[in-house]
Write an enzyme that holds these catalytic residues in place. Structure first.
Site, PDB file in Angstrom:
ATOM      1  N   GLU A  54      -3.455   2.197  -7.088  1.00 25.39           N
ATOM      2  CA  GLU A  54      -4.449   2.629  -8.086  1.00 25.39           C
ATOM      3  C   GLU A  54      -4.120   3.996  -8.690  1.00 25.39           C
ATOM      4  OE1 GLU A  54      -8.491   0.286  -6.646  1.00 25.39           O
ATOM      5  OE2 GLU A  54      -8.238   2.380  -6.067  1.00 25.39           O
ATOM      6  N   GLU A  66      -7.350  -6.942  -5.382  1.00 26.59           N
ATOM      7  CA  GLU A  66      -8.518  -6.531  -4.605  1.00 26.59           C
ATOM      8  C   GLU A  66      -9.799  -7.053  -5.243  1.00 26.59           C
ATOM      9  OE1 GLU A  66      -9.011  -2.387  -3.804  1.00 26.59           O
ATOM     10  OE2 GLU A  66      -6.891  -2.060  -3.323  1.00 26.59           O
TER      11      GLU A  66
END
Length: 681
Positions: free
Chosen positions: A150, A311
């Site tokens: 991320e 995710e």
């Protein structure tokens, strides 16, 4: 195809055995089998565990877990662990720490706290990636590399300032061109030495405006700093990518993106990813159409190539103000929503809940109670069974659409860095309004970049195309001239790629294509509104609709006026126009309308181009899309409603791959349930 080494829809997620004692490991593996977990993401935040000091590397725990997972038939998505640097590094080499927007040097803490232009960070992150790849290059359990995690967060330190100046040298070549691009004659900002240029922050050009939105005195400077920071972080990714590819050229590599994440230009990033992966975290009140648009955005980053759902949460999140549980059936439904729109994996954060720190209340397949007798685990196990039974049927199937929505990060940055005309203008929200109207009409749309090949689309929609970069106007003219239909909106064609206004009348370079010119732009207060009055209502259009926020005051230069403003001093001026251009047509919507207008108008426009809904009829809350593979079409019908609904398939028929039920004409679909209909040819 991403799944070649394990040919099914991968099912699993983030697993952090380094946070647990070894007796827990074997119990986790037992439960993974029960849940159908076949892929685990390891080592995401284990840099401090792997490297306790500058010269020591310890991978024993990772060796053991890699072997255990492989022995149990679980493949590994192996992360490089570089998303959080160790404390010793911050103490010994403070250049690794970021400087924030207000000029404060960070201390060790958090996770995304590394300066992307720190020589120390780049040295040790690349060394870690290299050592991992050299160690596990021949491990049979390795499926894919997960570079860092991320990426995001800007830095304003001296290293970034120096790197910014070098980036500007490469982009512009001279200070003269920089001054021209930034219009530095304004406020006496001319630069005569590269060293005079500093990052735009609260200490220089920027400040926090209403609702936390960044405001700036010089949009050109701030826009280039966004580009530079996105490129800087991308360079960090590429350095690690090259390190792992040196040892494992045939193992794909990715990093997890975050949908419409403003800080990074994902169209540039996608070119460096072997496969796009992303993390999907809608709230309980997030519109289903918005989540669908994010999946389509991620799919569109690499020309429709299937992506990884890296995710999602099995139950609840931990960072929102109100972290609601996913209701029974919702986790399964939202997982299949991702598959419906191009995902070839279904993965979670996380597989076991942490016992401490900020994510201890973030949901997991294995809850704190530690056994399989929970609602969440049972739902996860049922989904795992279904995905196993689907096998490879859907792998590498593509979504095909005749409508494209253009999404551009430069436009997003520039629109929301603007000092006017309204703080209410949100770029992504305007795109979502158009997408939502198509979604509700069960009309498929791709979300693509300005660089995409438009020739395969019958309709291209570009809301708020504020910035016209080199070649774009010509590209759109060629598309329309060849028979395409183009739609754009208010506040389009205003500036060039440096955010300098194109003189001669808005919409600048789009003026010939659209057949209009705009002389003023009215910004309405939230309490104000106007109306769009349709000249010839009918065919699904009503006589008038509410509009507001921005109203362009335009004049026709050959375009047909389809609707006008109904109020204020510009009543009777055009609000919607269409210009015939070559074999196609270009539409301009001069204001932001109520949702009902787009829901009436865009499906009508699609129908006139032969673009049909995917099903004959479906009630509100039902989502449809189609994936195609080897001449076979798979129709996904997802019911987001809690109650059962009737869906009319029309002339289509086929077998639901999940239940084996034959479906044709109209049928009832249970609440929070779905069909994957393998359509008869």
């Amino acid at each position: 195809m991403i799944n070649e080494r394990k040919p099914k829809i991968w099912y699993g997620g983030d697993y952090n055995p380094d946070q647990w004692e070894k007796p827990v490991w074997d119990e986790d593996l037992r439960m993974f089998k029960l849940a159908g977990i076949d892929v685990a993401t390891l080592n995401v935040f284990a840099w401090a565990r792997n490297q306790p000091d500058e010269d020591t590397y310890e991978f024993g725990w990772l060796d053991e877990m890699m072997d255990k997972l492989h022995a149990d038939g679980v493949g590994v998505c192996l992360a490089t662990s570089t998303a959080a640097h160790p404390a010793w590094m911050a103490r010994k080499y403070p250049d690794v720490l970021r400087v924030d927007f207000d000029g404060r040097k960070r201390k060790f803490g958090g996770r995304h706290n590394s300066c992307p232009n720190s020589p120390t960070y780049r040295k040790y992150s690349v060394r870690m990636a290299d050592k991992l790849a050299e160690r596990y290059k021949d491990h049979p359990g390795l499926l894919i590399w997960h570079i860092s995690n991320e990426y995001g967060g800007y830095c304003y330190c001296d290293n970034c300032a120096a790197a910014f100046r070098e980036w500007l040298r490469k982009r512009y070549g001279s200070l003269e061109r920089v001054n021209r691009a930034w219009n530095t004659a304004f406020w006496g900002h001319q630069f005569y030495d590269w060293e005079d240029i500093v990052p735009p922050s609260s200490l220089s050009e920027e400040w926090r405006g209403p609702n936390g939105r960044t405001a700036t005195s010089f949009q050109g400077i701030s826009l280039d700093y966004c580009r530079f920071q996105s490129d800087s972080l991308l360079e960090c990714y590429k350095l690690e990518y090259d390190a792992v590819k040196k040892h494992t050229p045939d193992i794909p590599a990715t990093t997890n993106l975050m949908g419409a994440f403003k800080e990074l230009d994902y169209h540039k990033w996608a070119k460096e990813l072997d496969v796009v992966s992303w993390d999907n975290y809608p709230g309980l009140d997030t519109p289903h159409s918005y989540t669908a648009m994010m999946h389509d955005l991620m799919r569109g980053l690499k020309d429709g190539q299937p992506f990884m759902l890296m995710e999602q949460t099995p139950s609840q999140q931990n960072w929102q103000p109100y972290n609601s549980l996913k209701r029974p059936g919702v986790m399964r439904l939202w997982s299949y929503q991702a598959v419906a729109r191009g995902a070839d994996t279904v993965m979670f954060f996380q597989l076991r809940r942490s016992i401490g720190a900020c994510e201890k209340y973030h949901g997991a397949v294995i809850e704190h109670v530690g056994h399989e007798h929970t609602r969440v685990f049972k739902e996860c196990a049922e989904l795992g069974r279904e995905l196993f039974e689907l096998g490879d049927a859907l792998l590498d199937a593509r979504v095909k659409a005749k409508v494209a929505i253009l999404f551009d990060w430069d436009n997003w940055w520039a629109v929301e860095l603007s000092s006017g005309p309204t703080v209410a203008l949100k770029y992504v929200e305007e795109l979502h309004k158009a997408y939502d109207a198509l979604y509700k009409a069960n009309i498929a749309a791709d979300v693509v970049s300005l660089e995409a090949d438009l020739s395969g689309y019958d309709l291209v929609i570009a809301p708020v195309l504020y910035m016209i970069k080199p070649g774009i106007a010509q590209k759109l003219e060629e598309y329309v001239s060849a028979g395409g239909t183009f739609v754009t909106t208010f506040f389009s064609g205003i500036v060039n790629e440096s955010d300098l206004v194109t003189l001669g009348g808005y919409p600048g370079e789009l003026r010939k294509l659209l057949g209009i010119w705009a002389e003023e732009i009215d910004a309405l207060l939230p309490s104000q509104s106007n109306t769009i009055v349709v000249r010839n209502p009918g065919d699904g259009l009503q006589a008038s609709y509410a509009c507001g926020m921005l109203c362009d005051l335009i004049h026709s230069e050959g375009a047909e006026v389809v609707a006008e403003y109904g109020e204020d001093f510009y009543a009777g001026m055009p609000a919607l126009t269409v210009n015939r251009f070559g074999n196609g047509e270009a539409w301009y919507l001069a204001t932001s309308p109520e949702a009902a207008f787009l829901q009436d108008w865009l499906p009508k426009l699609c129908a006139s181009r032969g673009i049909a809904p995917l099903v004959a009829s479906a009630p509100e809350g039902v989502e449809t899309t189609v994936r195609e593979k080897d001449g076979t079409s798979y129709l996904f019908v997802l019911n987001h409603n809690a109650e059962a609904v009737s869906v009319a398939l029309g002339v289509q028929s086929g077998v639901d791959m999940l239940s084996g039920r034959n479906l044709s004409e109209a049928a009832e679909l249970a609440g929070r349930d779905l069909w994957i209909v393998k359509l008869d040819r």
